[in-house]
Design an enzyme around this catalytic site. Structure first.
Site, PDB file in Angstrom:
ATOM      1  N   ASN A  96      -3.307   2.519  -1.213  1.00  0.00           N
ATOM      2  CA  ASN A  96      -4.239   1.987  -1.576  1.00  0.00           C
ATOM      3  C   ASN A  96      -5.744   2.847  -1.647  1.00  0.00           C
ATOM      4  O   ASN A  96      -6.210   2.833  -0.725  1.00  0.00           O
ATOM      5  CB  ASN A  96      -4.455   0.767  -0.603  1.00  0.00           C
ATOM      6  CG  ASN A  96      -5.821  -0.124  -1.026  1.00  0.00           C
ATOM      7  OD1 ASN A  96      -6.303  -0.223  -2.117  1.00  0.00           O
ATOM      8  ND2 ASN A  96      -6.306  -0.952  -0.082  1.00  0.00           N
ATOM      9  N   SER A 122      -4.801   1.746   9.569  1.00  0.00           N
ATOM     10  CA  SER A 122      -4.984   3.263  10.214  1.00  0.00           C
ATOM     11  C   SER A 122      -3.764   3.963  10.421  1.00  0.00           C
ATOM     12  O   SER A 122      -3.458   4.402  11.266  1.00  0.00           O
ATOM     13  CB  SER A 122      -5.830   3.004  11.585  1.00  0.00           C
ATOM     14  OG  SER A 122      -7.104   2.691  11.352  1.00  0.00           O
ATOM     15  N   GLU A 180      -1.567  -6.642   7.741  1.00  0.00           N
ATOM     16  CA  GLU A 180      -2.592  -5.848   7.921  1.00  0.00           C
ATOM     17  C   GLU A 180      -3.668  -6.248   9.015  1.00  0.00           C
ATOM     18  O   GLU A 180      -4.636  -7.164   8.408  1.00  0.00           O
ATOM     19  CB  GLU A 180      -3.546  -5.334   6.789  1.00  0.00           C
ATOM     20  CG  GLU A 180      -2.492  -4.714   5.536  1.00  0.00           C
ATOM     21  CD  GLU A 180      -3.555  -3.959   4.763  1.00  0.00           C
ATOM     22  OE1 GLU A 180      -3.144  -2.707   4.675  1.00  0.00           O
ATOM     23  OE2 GLU A 180      -4.174  -4.164   4.171  1.00  0.00           O
ATOM     24  N   GLY A 200      -9.078   0.829   8.411  1.00  0.00           N
ATOM     25  CA  GLY A 200     -10.251   1.896   8.406  1.00  0.00           C
ATOM     26  C   GLY A 200     -11.117   2.219   9.462  1.00  0.00           C
ATOM     27  O   GLY A 200     -11.978   2.730   9.559  1.00  0.00           O
ATOM     28  N   LYS A 238      -8.533   1.993  -2.999  1.00  0.00           N
ATOM     29  CA  LYS A 238      -9.494   1.349  -2.883  1.00  0.00           C
ATOM     30  C   LYS A 238     -10.537   1.676  -3.868  1.00  0.00           C
ATOM     31  O   LYS A 238     -10.141   2.277  -5.077  1.00  0.00           O
ATOM     32  CB  LYS A 238     -10.140   1.459  -1.489  1.00  0.00           C
ATOM     33  CG  LYS A 238      -9.350   1.145  -0.382  1.00  0.00           C
ATOM     34  CD  LYS A 238      -9.851   0.787   0.686  1.00  0.00           C
ATOM     35  CE  LYS A 238      -8.699   0.621   1.843  1.00  0.00           C
ATOM     36  NZ  LYS A 238      -9.360  -0.154   3.105  1.00  0.00           N
ATOM     37  N   HIS A 259      -5.924  -8.556  -0.137  1.00  0.00           N
ATOM     38  CA  HIS A 259      -6.319  -7.656   0.724  1.00  0.00           C
ATOM     39  C   HIS A 259      -7.527  -8.254   1.517  1.00  0.00           C
ATOM     40  O   HIS A 259      -8.388  -8.798   0.897  1.00  0.00           O
ATOM     41  CB  HIS A 259      -6.650  -6.288   0.118  1.00  0.00           C
ATOM     42  CG  HIS A 259      -7.015  -5.149   0.968  1.00  0.00           C
ATOM     43  ND1 HIS A 259      -8.138  -4.974   1.789  1.00  0.00           N
ATOM     44  CD2 HIS A 259      -6.326  -4.090   1.212  1.00  0.00           C
ATOM     45  CE1 HIS A 259      -8.355  -3.920   2.487  1.00  0.00           C
ATOM     46  NE2 HIS A 259      -6.946  -3.475   2.245  1.00  0.00           N
ATOM     47  N   GLU A 290     -10.328  -7.137   2.510  1.00  0.00           N
ATOM     48  CA  GLU A 290     -11.697  -6.629   1.738  1.00  0.00           C
ATOM     49  C   GLU A 290     -11.958  -7.520   0.611  1.00  0.00           C
ATOM     50  O   GLU A 290     -13.110  -8.039   0.414  1.00  0.00           O
ATOM     51  CB  GLU A 290     -11.599  -5.264   1.389  1.00  0.00           C
ATOM     52  CG  GLU A 290     -11.609  -4.225   2.582  1.00  0.00           C
ATOM     53  CD  GLU A 290     -11.097  -2.995   2.181  1.00  0.00           C
ATOM     54  OE1 GLU A 290     -10.892  -2.300   1.244  1.00  0.00           O
ATOM     55  OE2 GLU A 290     -10.798  -2.041   3.399  1.00  0.00           O
TER      56      GLU A 290
HETATM   57  C1  PEP Z   1      -6.026  -0.780   3.572  1.00  0.00           C
HETATM   58  O1  PEP Z   1      -7.070  -0.988   3.550  1.00  0.00           O
HETATM   59  O2  PEP Z   1      -4.895  -1.637   3.012  1.00  0.00           O
HETATM   60  C2  PEP Z   1      -5.659   0.167   4.972  1.00  0.00           C
HETATM   61  C3  PEP Z   1      -4.381  -0.074   5.640  1.00  0.00           C
HETATM   62  O3  PEP Z   1      -6.619   0.965   5.260  1.00  0.00           O
HETATM   63  P1  PEP Z   1      -6.441   2.182   6.156  1.00  0.00           P
HETATM   64  O4  PEP Z   1      -5.032   2.860   6.287  1.00  0.00           O
HETATM   65  O5  PEP Z   1      -7.570   2.971   5.842  1.00  0.00           O
HETATM   66  O6  PEP Z   1      -6.680   1.469   7.699  1.00  0.00           O
END
Ligand code: PEP
Length: 252
Positions: A9, A215, A169, A175, A11, A97, A99
């Site tokens: 992803n 992460s 998630e 992040g 972003k 997501h 976000e």
């Molecule tokens: C995401 O935004 O879907 C995600 C898992 O981000 P990160 O791997 O950077 O934590």
């Protein structure tokens, strides 16, 4: 049986030329690495979809958008419909997501509509769910995840569920560098699978791919992916560097 998947992803990162180069690098790396045990997907910005679609080989890498509109067409300036996404050659769309839920106020009902429009347009859906740190501390995480899944997905038929991948998630792990432990993730994945079993039966529960996101890195992916209900990852930061992403792709 369900597929293992590792989906990037990106972003709001990379210009189109940068994204095209990254997609080419990932596709070549996947093609040249023998014995890969997962489907690789790149989730890229709307602006990149057509160009990336032209440089990837679908035998190795599939393509996802990161969102689509909650209307099918019309006077919604700046929006991109599911049909438009599908017309770029994209195979999947990431929906829900945190976000988008957090910054753009996407609700459970709105996501239900987006899921329907995406499936109608022939896209497969990567549906994200997960709790905030406050919700986990308050012990309401199971309820939060159940509400998100039931509210946006459980109107679908069993046949439609075959085109849905679920991504757990935890918002506190996205992040932040803080990963859920493999046991914490497995507990939630097993819970999600039990919800699928109650609603659709064992076959659908067994056949649904459930990804972990938050992460995930080459260093922690093997332990996460070794858990029985974790079928791969949705990868943010680490999907922006070919070597890191490949370190996760090869973690099975
Ligand atoms: C995401 O935004 O879907 C995600 C898992 O981000 P990160 O791997 O950077 O934590």
């Amino acid at each position: 049986m369900r597929k293992n998947i590792v989906a990037g992803n990106w972003k709001m990162n990379t210009t189109v030329p940068e994204g095209v180069q990254l997609a080419k690098d990932v596709c070549m790396a996947v093609a040249q690495t023998p014995g890969i045990k997962c489907q690789v997907i790149l989730g890229v910005p709307f602006t990149h979809l057509t160009a990336v679609n032209q440089v990837i080989d679908k035998n190795y890498v599939m393509l996802a958008a990161e969102n689509c509109a909650d209307h099918d067409k019309g006077a919604y300036t700046g929006e991109v419909s599911a049909a438009m996404v599908a017309s770029t050659g994209a195979d999947f769309v990431i929906l829900g997501h945190s976000e988008r839920r957090g910054y753009y106020n996407e609700t459970i009902d709105m996501l239900k509509t987006k899921v329907d429009l995406a499936l109608e347009a022939g896209l497969k859906v990567i549906f994200c769910c997960g709790e905030s740190l406050d919700e986990r501390k308050a012990g309401t995480h199971f309820e939060v995840i159940k509400n998100e899944i039931v509210g946006s997905l459980f109107h679908l038929s069993a046949d439609q569920m075959a085109n849905v991948v679920i991504a757990y998630e935890p918002i506190w792990a996205i992040g932040t560098g803080e990963t859920a432990t493999s046991d914490q993730a497995q507990e939630i994945h097993a819970f999600i699978r039990s919800l699928l079993c109650e609603k659709y039966g064992q076959q659908v529960a067994d056949d649904t791919t459930i990804l972990y996101g938050g992460s995930c890195k080459p260093g922690n992916a093997p332990e996460l992916f070794a858990k029985s209900d974790i079928d791969g990852g949705l990868i943010g930061g680490a999907s922006l560097k070919c070597a890191d992403f490949m370190g996760i792709v090869t973690a099975f």
